[in-house]
Design a protein around this motif. Structure first.
Motif, PDB file in Angstrom:
ATOM      1  N   UNK A 108       0.834  -1.189   0.020  1.00 52.79           N
ATOM      2  CA  UNK A 108       0.059  -0.023   0.011  1.00 52.79           C
ATOM      3  C   UNK A 108       0.924   1.194   0.030  1.00 52.79           C
ATOM      4  N   UNK A 109       0.549   1.992  -1.058  1.00 55.29           N
ATOM      5  CA  UNK A 109       1.333   3.450  -1.184  1.00 55.29           C
ATOM      6  C   UNK A 109       0.536   4.402  -0.490  1.00 55.29           C
ATOM      7  N   UNK A 110       0.925   5.242   0.363  1.00 50.24           N
ATOM      8  CA  UNK A 110       0.157   6.383   1.160  1.00 50.24           C
ATOM      9  C   UNK A 110       0.722   7.685   0.786  1.00 50.24           C
ATOM     10  N   UNK A 111      -0.113   8.679   0.700  1.00 57.24           N
ATOM     11  CA  UNK A 111       0.165  10.082   0.578  1.00 57.24           C
ATOM     12  C   UNK A 111       0.794  10.543   2.026  1.00 57.24           C
ATOM     13  N   UNK A 123      -3.070   6.077  -1.426  1.00 57.09           N
ATOM     14  CA  UNK A 123      -2.693   6.604  -2.885  1.00 57.09           C
ATOM     15  C   UNK A 123      -3.094   5.451  -3.991  1.00 57.09           C
ATOM     16  N   UNK A 124      -2.414   4.347  -3.618  1.00 59.35           N
ATOM     17  CA  UNK A 124      -2.620   3.396  -4.590  1.00 59.35           C
ATOM     18  C   UNK A 124      -1.926   2.202  -3.929  1.00 59.35           C
ATOM     19  N   UNK A 125      -2.118   1.092  -4.655  1.00 59.45           N
ATOM     20  CA  UNK A 125      -1.400  -0.323  -4.577  1.00 59.45           C
ATOM     21  C   UNK A 125      -0.262  -0.519  -5.457  1.00 59.45           C
ATOM     22  N   UNK A 126       0.834  -0.739  -5.145  1.00 57.09           N
ATOM     23  CA  UNK A 126       1.899  -1.097  -5.967  1.00 57.09           C
ATOM     24  C   UNK A 126       2.267  -2.631  -6.107  1.00 57.09           C
ATOM     25  N   UNK A 127       2.177  -3.189  -7.186  1.00 54.87           N
ATOM     26  CA  UNK A 127       2.356  -4.716  -7.138  1.00 54.87           C
ATOM     27  C   UNK A 127       3.576  -5.072  -8.313  1.00 54.87           C
ATOM     28  N   UNK A 130       5.683  -2.789  -9.426  1.00 62.68           N
ATOM     29  CA  UNK A 130       5.513  -1.668 -10.138  1.00 62.68           C
ATOM     30  C   UNK A 130       4.203  -1.393 -11.047  1.00 62.68           C
ATOM     31  N   UNK A 131       3.551  -2.254 -10.949  1.00 63.12           N
ATOM     32  CA  UNK A 131       2.023  -1.891 -11.518  1.00 63.12           C
ATOM     33  C   UNK A 131       1.278  -1.331 -10.315  1.00 63.12           C
ATOM     34  N   UNK A 132       0.534  -0.298 -10.956  1.00 61.13           N
ATOM     35  CA  UNK A 132      -0.158   0.715  -9.925  1.00 61.13           C
ATOM     36  C   UNK A 132      -1.743   0.451 -10.207  1.00 61.13           C
ATOM     37  N   UNK A 133      -2.348   0.166  -9.231  1.00 61.03           N
ATOM     38  CA  UNK A 133      -3.789  -0.132  -8.978  1.00 61.03           C
ATOM     39  C   UNK A 133      -4.318   1.092  -8.212  1.00 61.03           C
ATOM     40  N   UNK A 134      -5.341   1.818  -8.920  1.00 58.25           N
ATOM     41  CA  UNK A 134      -6.080   2.841  -8.362  1.00 58.25           C
ATOM     42  C   UNK A 134      -7.517   2.543  -8.199  1.00 58.25           C
ATOM     43  N   UNK A 135      -7.969   3.462  -7.067  1.00 60.50           N
ATOM     44  CA  UNK A 135      -9.338   3.443  -6.951  1.00 60.50           C
ATOM     45  C   UNK A 135     -10.410   3.636  -8.093  1.00 60.50           C
ATOM     46  N   UNK A 136      -9.940   4.669  -9.155  1.00 61.10           N
ATOM     47  CA  UNK A 136     -10.639   4.784 -10.271  1.00 61.10           C
ATOM     48  C   UNK A 136      -9.634   4.744 -11.479  1.00 61.10           C
ATOM     49  N   UNK A 137     -10.137   4.386 -12.478  1.00 57.74           N
ATOM     50  CA  UNK A 137      -9.675   4.298 -13.724  1.00 57.74           C
ATOM     51  C   UNK A 137      -8.961   5.555 -14.490  1.00 57.74           C
ATOM     52  N   UNK A 175      -1.917   8.590  -8.883  1.00 55.69           N
ATOM     53  CA  UNK A 175      -0.438   8.111  -9.293  1.00 55.69           C
ATOM     54  C   UNK A 175      -0.358   7.258 -10.464  1.00 55.69           C
ATOM     55  N   UNK A 176      -0.977   7.863 -11.701  1.00 54.55           N
ATOM     56  CA  UNK A 176      -0.827   6.859 -12.976  1.00 54.55           C
ATOM     57  C   UNK A 176       0.369   6.974 -13.636  1.00 54.55           C
ATOM     58  N   UNK A 177       1.043   6.044 -13.611  1.00 51.19           N
ATOM     59  CA  UNK A 177       2.361   6.185 -14.490  1.00 51.19           C
ATOM     60  C   UNK A 177       2.154   6.955 -15.776  1.00 51.19           C
TER      61      UNK A 177
END
Length: 460
Positions: A419-422, A428-432, A434-441, A447-449
């Protein structure tokens, strides 16, 4: 109310006996015995015979050939778990002067060491052990057919090396290690290196006439770890239960699961199967089976385990050829799985101590780009990440003591989910990996690459 389903239904038992009867008749086998294990207990056995005036039973010994290799592999994994060797160690580190010392122990276990399938000289299964007193007599002057580590190529000499490795590290014979470390703890007192009555005799059935010849029963000597053992349907049922769940007295569940994982690339024409660490792996009608087949002159044998179904099938026959023994054992598993499918474990809520508000807040939908995933909480703070539509990369994750999770299967096996936090502590998002998973598309604030187009979503 809890109901016991230990016994099989009469219709299931009839179907199992019918399969054994058909195999014995069509395979022209002197005798054939089958057994089924469900959730660790033998729930059925049956046999047909035309020799000695009676049918064998689950306590009758047959020679099991290469099923012996699974026992040898377990002995090697025990050495690894005790810290006495590593699977990536070269053989030469623990067993000197073989002429094949550069291969690793893992390569030998998975038959990817590049060694020949058979020994030089006389057919070892039908010739005296006195012809092979040393490892050099097993390997020959040119033991390698190809470079080690490239792909699977079944090798009986490779398991002879592993048996000698066990002896070198343990300081006792392979037979003594086998008896003390596997057979006695699992209660397999009818599994032996030499036949003990009651046992079947081995026969060769003429391919074009209904006549038979007795087959010789050779002591394999130094080749014993590749195929020496005699066993029974009941004892192999006990071994099947161990291969499904492990047993801390012999080998823990994690190490047994490691044995069941593919360890070598399949050879051409073998795409429906693979090989783990001492175990054959096949896919049969959508079902994964692990175990091993075996044959020696006069005998064929098979043990298949479906871990998912909680079932195992054993088939043993005393004919050199004729019975499709692997298919028979697989059919015994299939018949029970289809007629009496396993009941799922009852749903239960998590223990109160495992309920964590912060973890609950992480569950629900997440987006990798526009791919929709769901995060679900499991026991012991584990999580499952799975696609919400169509096929995708589903994975289970185990909680790490330092925070985050590690992948247990599939594409994300071994990868870290965190879990990545602000700065304010919000998620903020989940990091897997280096893949970023966000709450909205592709939300602008996320933090969309590569960022998000400032004009946002649009139509034509």
């Amino acid at each position: 109310m809890t109901t016991s389903f230990e016994a099989l239904l009469p219709g299931t038992e009839r179907a199992l006996l019918h399969r054994v009867a058909v195999a014995q008749t069509e395979g022209r086998a002197p005798s054939l015995v089958g057994a089924v294990v469900r959730d660790g207990a033998m729930v059925w056995s049956g046999a047909r015979s035309c020799v000695d005036g009676h049918a064998p039973d689950a306590d009758t010994q047959f020679r099991i050939g290469s099923i012996t290799k699974v026992f040898t592999a377990v002995l090697v994994l025990r050495l690894r778990d005790e810290g006495l060797l590593g699977l990536d160690d070269p053989l030469e580190r623990h067993l000197k002067g073989t002429g094949a010392g550069e291969v690793t122990i893992a390569q030998l276990l998975g038959h990817s060491a590049g060694l020949a399938a058979e020994t030089p000289g006389s057919w070892w299964e039908r010739s005296s052990a006195e012809l092979r007193p040393e490892l050099s007599d097993v390997l020959g002057e040119e033991p390698f057919l190809r470079a080690p580590g490239r792909r699977h190529h079944y090798s009986n000499p490779g398991y002879t090396l592993l048996g000698s490795l066990v002896e070198a590290v343990r300081g006792v014979t392979w037979e003594e290690a086998l008896r003390r470390e596997i057979l006695e703890p699992l209660g397999m007192d009818r599994t032996t290196v030499d036949p003990v009555a009651p046992h079947a005799g081995g026969w060769a059935v003429h391919p074009w006439a209904d006549v038979m010849l007795p087959e010789p029963s050779e002591d394999l000597g130094i080749m014993a770890p590749a195929g020496q053992l005699w066993s029974t349907a009941a004892d192999l049922g006990r071994f099947a239960a161990f291969l499904a769940a492990g047993d801390e007295r012999v080998l823990g569940a994690a190490s047994v699961a490691e044995m069941r994982a593919p360890a070598a690339a399949a050879g051409e024409g073998d795409w429906e199967g693979s090989y783990g660490l001492g175990l054959q792996l096949i896919s049969k009608e959508g079902r994964t089976l692990i175990g091993h087949t075996g044959s020696l002159p006069g005998f064929v044998a098979c043990l298949w385990v479906s871990v998912e179904d909680g079932l195992a099938g054993v088939a043993l026959s005393n004919a050199t050829s004729g019975v499709p023994i692997g298919a028979v054992a697989a059919d015994l598993v299939r018949i029970v799985a289809e007629a009496e499918p396993r009941f799922p474990q009852p749903w239960r809520p998590l223990p109160e101590a495992e309920v964590d508000g912060e973890l609950l807040a992480l569950t629900g939908p997440w987006y990798w780009g526009t791919y929709a995933y769901g995060l679900r909480l499991g026991p012991e703070r584990s999580v499952v990440l799975e696609p919400l539509r169509g096929a995708g990369r589903r994975a289970r994750f185990r909680a790490l003591p330092e925070g985050g999770w590690v992948g247990l299967n599939g594409y994300y096996e071994g990868e870290t989910l965190r879990v990545v936090r602000r700065e304010d502590g919000s998620v903020s998002h989940l990091d897997l990996g280096s893949f970023v998973f966000t709450r909205e598309p592709y939300a602008p604030a996320d933090a969309v690459p590569g960022g998000v187009d400032e004009a946002g979503w649009r139509g034509l």
